[in-house]
Design a protein around this motif. Sequence first.
Motif, PDB file in Angstrom:
ATOM      1  N   GLY A 168       0.786  -1.231   0.000  1.00 47.57           N
ATOM      2  CA  GLY A 168       0.000   0.000   0.000  1.00 47.57           C
ATOM      3  C   GLY A 168       0.815   1.276   0.000  1.00 47.57           C
ATOM      4  N   MET A 169       2.133   1.193  -0.087  1.00 44.91           N
ATOM      5  CA  MET A 169       2.958   2.403  -0.108  1.00 44.91           C
ATOM      6  C   MET A 169       2.711   3.161  -1.408  1.00 44.91           C
ATOM      7  N   ARG A 170       2.476   4.442  -1.281  1.00 45.17           N
ATOM      8  CA  ARG A 170       2.124   5.273  -2.431  1.00 45.17           C
ATOM      9  C   ARG A 170       3.131   6.400  -2.572  1.00 45.17           C
ATOM     10  N   GLN A 171       3.515   6.692  -3.804  1.00 43.92           N
ATOM     11  CA  GLN A 171       4.464   7.771  -4.070  1.00 43.92           C
ATOM     12  C   GLN A 171       3.909   8.660  -5.175  1.00 43.92           C
ATOM     13  N   GLU A 172       3.894   9.969  -4.927  1.00 46.56           N
ATOM     14  CA  GLU A 172       3.437  10.929  -5.927  1.00 46.56           C
ATOM     15  C   GLU A 172       4.506  11.990  -6.118  1.00 46.56           C
ATOM     16  N   ASP A 173       4.633  12.459  -7.356  1.00 45.30           N
ATOM     17  CA  ASP A 173       5.652  13.464  -7.650  1.00 45.30           C
ATOM     18  C   ASP A 173       5.205  14.277  -8.860  1.00 45.30           C
ATOM     19  N   ASN A 174       5.765  15.472  -8.989  1.00 43.02           N
ATOM     20  CA  ASN A 174       5.457  16.357 -10.101  1.00 43.02           C
ATOM     21  C   ASN A 174       6.746  16.869 -10.709  1.00 43.02           C
ATOM     22  N   SER A 175       6.658  17.274 -11.962  1.00 42.15           N
ATOM     23  CA  SER A 175       7.817  17.847 -12.637  1.00 42.15           C
ATOM     24  C   SER A 175       7.356  18.928 -13.604  1.00 42.15           C
ATOM     25  N   LYS A 176       8.157  19.972 -13.729  1.00 42.15           N
ATOM     26  CA  LYS A 176       7.888  21.026 -14.714  1.00 42.15           C
ATOM     27  C   LYS A 176       9.188  21.382 -15.408  1.00 42.15           C
ATOM     28  N   SER A 177       9.136  21.422 -16.733  1.00 39.10           N
ATOM     29  CA  SER A 177      10.309  21.774 -17.531  1.00 39.10           C
ATOM     30  C   SER A 177       9.986  22.996 -18.374  1.00 39.10           C
ATOM     31  N   MET A 178      11.018  23.815 -18.593  1.00 39.80           N
ATOM     32  CA  MET A 178      10.843  25.014 -19.401  1.00 39.80           C
ATOM     33  C   MET A 178      12.118  25.250 -20.201  1.00 39.80           C
ATOM     34  N   SER A 179      11.961  25.715 -21.427  1.00 41.02           N
ATOM     35  CA  SER A 179      13.118  26.002 -22.261  1.00 41.02           C
ATOM     36  C   SER A 179      13.671  27.382 -21.951  1.00 41.02           C
ATOM     37  N   PRO A 180      15.003  27.512 -21.855  1.00 44.08           N
ATOM     38  CA  PRO A 180      15.599  28.838 -21.690  1.00 44.08           C
ATOM     39  C   PRO A 180      15.387  29.717 -22.919  1.00 44.08           C
ATOM     40  N   LEU A 181      14.960  29.107 -24.047  1.00 42.68           N
ATOM     41  CA  LEU A 181      14.706  29.867 -25.266  1.00 42.68           C
ATOM     42  C   LEU A 181      13.301  30.471 -25.299  1.00 42.68           C
ATOM     43  N   ARG A 182      12.523  30.189 -24.290  1.00 42.81           N
ATOM     44  CA  ARG A 182      11.170  30.755 -24.223  1.00 42.81           C
ATOM     45  C   ARG A 182      11.241  32.283 -24.215  1.00 42.81           C
ATOM     46  N   LEU A 183      10.401  32.920 -25.025  1.00 42.65           N
ATOM     47  CA  LEU A 183      10.309  34.374 -25.213  1.00 42.65           C
ATOM     48  C   LEU A 183      11.491  34.952 -26.000  1.00 42.65           C
ATOM     49  N   GLN A 184      12.248  34.085 -26.668  1.00 43.83           N
ATOM     50  CA  GLN A 184      13.314  34.563 -27.553  1.00 43.83           C
ATOM     51  C   GLN A 184      12.829  34.547 -29.003  1.00 43.83           C
ATOM     52  N   THR A 185      13.435  35.412 -29.818  1.00 42.83           N
ATOM     53  CA  THR A 185      13.175  35.429 -31.252  1.00 42.83           C
ATOM     54  C   THR A 185      14.455  35.020 -31.969  1.00 42.83           C
ATOM     55  N   VAL A 186      14.310  34.038 -32.865  1.00 44.88           N
ATOM     56  CA  VAL A 186      15.452  33.498 -33.601  1.00 44.88           C
ATOM     57  C   VAL A 186      15.231  33.755 -35.091  1.00 44.88           C
ATOM     58  N   ARG A 187      16.277  34.231 -35.749  1.00 44.37           N
ATOM     59  CA  ARG A 187      16.196  34.489 -37.190  1.00 44.37           C
ATOM     60  C   ARG A 187      16.770  33.285 -37.944  1.00 44.37           C
ATOM     61  N   PHE A 188      16.006  32.777 -38.910  1.00 46.13           N
ATOM     62  CA  PHE A 188      16.419  31.636 -39.724  1.00 46.13           C
ATOM     63  C   PHE A 188      16.601  32.085 -41.179  1.00 46.13           C
ATOM     64  N   GLU A 189      17.662  31.583 -41.825  1.00 43.21           N
ATOM     65  CA  GLU A 189      17.889  31.854 -43.247  1.00 43.21           C
ATOM     66  C   GLU A 189      18.400  30.584 -43.907  1.00 43.21           C
ATOM     67  N   TRP A 190      17.757  30.194 -45.019  1.00 44.64           N
ATOM     68  CA  TRP A 190      18.079  28.952 -45.700  1.00 44.64           C
ATOM     69  C   TRP A 190      19.433  29.054 -46.393  1.00 44.64           C
ATOM     70  N   VAL A 191      20.270  28.017 -46.187  1.00 43.98           N
ATOM     71  CA  VAL A 191      21.587  27.942 -46.820  1.00 43.98           C
ATOM     72  C   VAL A 191      21.565  26.744 -47.768  1.00 43.98           C
TER      73      VAL A 191
END
Length: 390
Positions: A126-149
């Motif tokens: 009957g032993m019960r274990q609960e846990d939570n996790s949250k992940s976030m990118s450090p790139l959140r709210l950044q703008t990246v410019r892409f150019e095809w090569v």
Amino acid sequence: MKHQPLHARAAAWLRGSLLLLCACAALDATATAQSAPDQLVFEVAPGTKLLKIFRATHELRIDDVGELYDDLPFVSNKTGGWLSSWQRLEFLDDYARCELGRPLEFRRTIRDATAVGKVSATRPGGMRQEDNSKSMSPLRLQTVRFEWVPEEHDWSRCFDKVDADEEWLDELHGDYDLLGLLPGKPVASGDSWSIELGYLRRVFAPGGNLKLVPAGHNLFGRTMELGVGGDFADFLGADVKGEVKALYKGRRDVALDEAGTQKLECGVIELTLNLVVSADRTQLYRSAMPGEERREPSRLESCTVEYSFTGSGELLWDLANKHFHTLKLEGQEGFVATVWKARSDGKENHRLGQLSRYSGPLVLEALCEDGAGVDPSKASDNPKLRPKKR
């Protein structure tokens, strides 16, 4: 009985023949229009902004957890329960140049890149274990410019507004227009084609590896980072095996509002997927080991995650605006995580292992819509992105 003059009868016959010919021509034109192949191509005008929202939902049952010892059979510790996780990505793409069915230059604002999960496990007694996790990118709210090569068959990329270490951009990819799912030629209803398996990483991991990192150092967060219910960019590489088939189902009117007054004509691509992949996660496991585990009298040998997915889905292609409208994939997935360690008592060497199995439904959804009125958000001066001191 009074007979019409010959020339009058000839004129009437001619009029009837002309009407019949016109009717046949109209029917032929309608049939030709209905059977003409459809062009499913990407083509947007400079200045177009598209908002793309991606969601992945995992509902995994803990099928079994147990230990391995040398070559002896697996011994279960009877752990059960559930692992649920969700990932959300949101991009605002601002296109500057497009040619030949491909964006050549655009800016991408990463408005959101987060993942959350929770686990509820039960053990014998009957032993019960609960846990939570949250992940976030450090790139959140950044703008990246892409150019095809063209020479590199890839996009160059750089930060648009901040002075940041560009190593963060190494594993990004510009394509989230789902170009690799298209047939590459005009198609009619009933036409089919195969999808390159390596392209699936672009579908399951939009924008490439955004480097989502769990907050804290709990074991559940590490499990997600290894790949179980986590970001597909972490483990879905180019060595995928299996098969992905596409079938064109013709055109469909899609309602844009509940009343059905606004409709969008879309080309419908039916997708069938069956894939497996094995990923080596040893280096990540080693770098994420907590202090007490590092002090154990054993040496990490390997950590692998095996993944399988069988499912189907549908891609709706906006025929008027020439970009994808929605993508939805559903099916059953499975994870097998195996960790092996070596231990010596001074006389004998032994291998100790832990094996965990998970399975359940996966739902992937992507939406693309006009982003002209969307706030691109202010860039965040994230300390994690600052250039390293030389």
